[in-house]
Design a protein around this motif. Sequence first.
Motif, short mmCIF file in Angstrom:
data_model
loop_
_atom_site.label_atom_id
_atom_site.label_comp_id
_atom_site.label_asym_id
_atom_site.label_seq_id
_atom_site.Cartn_x
_atom_site.Cartn_y
_atom_site.Cartn_z
N LYS A 80 0.83 -1.21 0.00
CA LYS A 80 0.00 0.00 0.00
C LYS A 80 0.87 1.26 0.00
CE LYS A 80 -4.08 -1.97 2.24
NZ LYS A 80 -4.98 -1.93 3.42
N LEU A 81 1.88 1.29 0.85
CA LEU A 81 2.75 2.46 0.90
C LEU A 81 3.61 2.56 -0.35
CD1 LEU A 81 4.04 2.99 4.55
CD2 LEU A 81 2.78 4.59 3.12
N TYR A 82 4.06 1.42 -0.85
CA TYR A 82 4.85 1.44 -2.09
C TYR A 82 4.04 2.06 -3.22
CZ TYR A 82 7.63 -0.26 -6.04
OH TYR A 82 8.38 -0.35 -7.20
N ASP A 83 2.78 1.66 -3.35
CA ASP A 83 1.93 2.22 -4.40
C ASP A 83 1.77 3.73 -4.22
OD1 ASP A 83 1.61 -0.25 -5.55
OD2 ASP A 83 -0.39 -0.60 -4.71
N ALA A 84 1.53 4.16 -2.98
CA ALA A 84 1.32 5.58 -2.72
C ALA A 84 2.60 6.39 -2.96
CB ALA A 84 0.82 5.77 -1.28
N MET A 85 3.71 5.88 -2.45
CA MET A 85 4.99 6.58 -2.63
C MET A 85 5.42 6.59 -4.09
SD MET A 85 7.20 5.12 0.58
CE MET A 85 6.99 5.73 2.26
N GLY A 86 5.32 5.43 -4.72
CA GLY A 86 5.78 5.30 -6.10
C GLY A 86 4.97 6.14 -7.07
N THR A 87 3.66 6.23 -6.85
CA THR A 87 2.82 7.05 -7.72
C THR A 87 3.24 8.51 -7.65
OG1 THR A 87 0.97 5.52 -7.51
CG2 THR A 87 0.45 7.76 -8.19
N ARG A 88 3.54 8.97 -6.45
CA ARG A 88 3.98 10.37 -6.29
C ARG A 88 5.37 10.59 -6.90
NH1 ARG A 88 0.38 9.27 -2.61
NH2 ARG A 88 -1.00 10.95 -1.89
N ARG A 89 6.26 9.66 -6.65
CA ARG A 89 7.65 9.84 -7.05
C ARG A 89 7.85 9.67 -8.55
NH1 ARG A 89 12.31 12.28 -6.85
NH2 ARG A 89 14.05 10.93 -7.36
N HIS A 90 7.26 8.66 -9.12
CA HIS A 90 7.60 8.30 -10.50
C HIS A 90 6.69 8.98 -11.53
CE1 HIS A 90 10.73 6.04 -8.72
NE2 HIS A 90 9.89 5.29 -8.06
N PRO A 91 5.48 8.52 -11.76
CA PRO A 91 4.68 9.29 -12.71
C PRO A 91 4.37 10.69 -12.20
CG PRO A 91 3.39 7.49 -11.78
CD PRO A 91 4.80 7.28 -11.34
N GLY A 92 4.29 10.86 -10.86
CA GLY A 92 3.97 12.17 -10.30
C GLY A 92 5.11 13.16 -10.31
N GLY A 156 15.64 -8.01 -12.10
CA GLY A 156 14.79 -7.56 -13.20
C GLY A 156 13.51 -8.35 -13.25
N PRO A 157 12.88 -8.39 -14.42
CA PRO A 157 13.26 -7.73 -15.66
C PRO A 157 13.05 -6.22 -15.61
CG PRO A 157 11.18 -8.90 -15.95
CD PRO A 157 11.66 -9.22 -14.57
N VAL A 158 13.77 -5.52 -16.47
CA VAL A 158 13.72 -4.06 -16.54
C VAL A 158 13.03 -3.68 -17.84
CG1 VAL A 158 15.12 -1.97 -16.69
CG2 VAL A 158 15.79 -3.81 -15.13
N PHE A 159 12.02 -2.83 -17.73
CA PHE A 159 11.21 -2.43 -18.89
C PHE A 159 11.09 -0.91 -19.00
CE2 PHE A 159 9.01 -6.18 -17.02
CZ PHE A 159 9.19 -7.08 -18.05
N THR A 160 10.84 -0.46 -20.20
CA THR A 160 10.36 0.90 -20.41
C THR A 160 9.65 0.97 -21.76
OG1 THR A 160 10.91 3.26 -20.34
CG2 THR A 160 12.54 1.83 -21.35
N PRO A 161 8.33 1.08 -21.75
CA PRO A 161 7.41 1.04 -20.62
C PRO A 161 7.13 -0.40 -20.20
CG PRO A 161 6.18 1.37 -22.64
CD PRO A 161 7.65 1.37 -23.03
N ALA A 162 6.37 -0.56 -19.13
CA ALA A 162 6.03 -1.90 -18.64
C ALA A 162 4.99 -2.56 -19.55
CB ALA A 162 5.48 -1.81 -17.22
N PRO A 163 5.13 -3.86 -19.81
CA PRO A 163 4.13 -4.56 -20.62
C PRO A 163 2.77 -4.58 -19.93
CG PRO A 163 6.10 -5.91 -20.31
CD PRO A 163 6.21 -4.75 -19.39
N PRO A 195 13.10 6.02 -18.08
CA PRO A 195 11.82 5.47 -17.68
C PRO A 195 10.64 6.11 -18.42
CG PRO A 195 13.15 5.97 -15.77
CD PRO A 195 13.86 6.56 -16.94
N ASP A 196 9.74 5.27 -18.90
CA ASP A 196 8.53 5.72 -19.57
C ASP A 196 7.35 5.18 -18.76
OD1 ASP A 196 6.30 6.06 -21.14
OD2 ASP A 196 7.16 5.22 -22.95
N PHE A 197 6.70 6.07 -18.02
CA PHE A 197 5.65 5.64 -17.08
C PHE A 197 4.28 5.57 -17.72
CE2 PHE A 197 8.82 7.94 -14.43
CZ PHE A 197 9.34 6.82 -13.80
N SER A 198 4.20 5.65 -19.04
CA SER A 198 2.88 5.65 -19.70
C SER A 198 2.19 4.30 -19.56
CB SER A 198 3.04 6.00 -21.16
OG SER A 198 3.85 5.06 -21.82
#
Length: 198
Positions: A80-92, A156-163, A195-198
């Motif tokens: 839950k915290l990862y989702d909240a933090m990551g959304t703010r940090r990466h696409p946000g 990994g795996p490492v992607f950009t963007p994620a499948p 990173p491509d967060f689309s």
Amino acid sequence: MTDKVDFWFDPLCPWAWMTSRWMEEVESRRDVEVTWRVISLGILNEDNADNHHHGHVESMWLVRVVEAAARAHGDEYRKKLYDAMGTRRHPGGVEDLEQIIAESLEEVGLPAELAAAKDSAELDDALRASTEAAQAVAGQDIGTPCIAVNGVGFFGPVFTPAPKGEDAARVWDGALTLASYPGFYELKRGREKGPDFS
């Protein structure tokens, strides 16, 4: 048979973020049970002369808060915290880590006082143990993300963007095929995009 998946993440790593979004797609299309676990870039890079790089020392702030929340309120708060933090940090694109921590705790309904964990070394031994568990299944020369499937680990795996969609499921099947072969160690190509967060 349900595949047991351990997924190690550092909230500051954009590559782990995209792989985690892929993992969510896989969860909806394959019989997997994911346990979300912390790995620290700060710990992985503590002997590196370049460890002052933003994302290593500062990663300890976020992983400490995530682990403190999980210990006090339940393991489900890692994700839950990862989702909240990551959304703010990466696409946000939010750079202020204290803002990320405060807003994320509020979003998931946890006490604001947990933010103080960022400056406490109390759980660092647990964070080290979790990081070392990832290394134990995938090797010493890893970063984040790290995944283990039924005890067999890999970086990994490492992607950009994620499948997404069925592409995500097909990539999962391929990753499992490679990882299950005892002699398989590495498949890599040059990374020319950020990173491509689309």
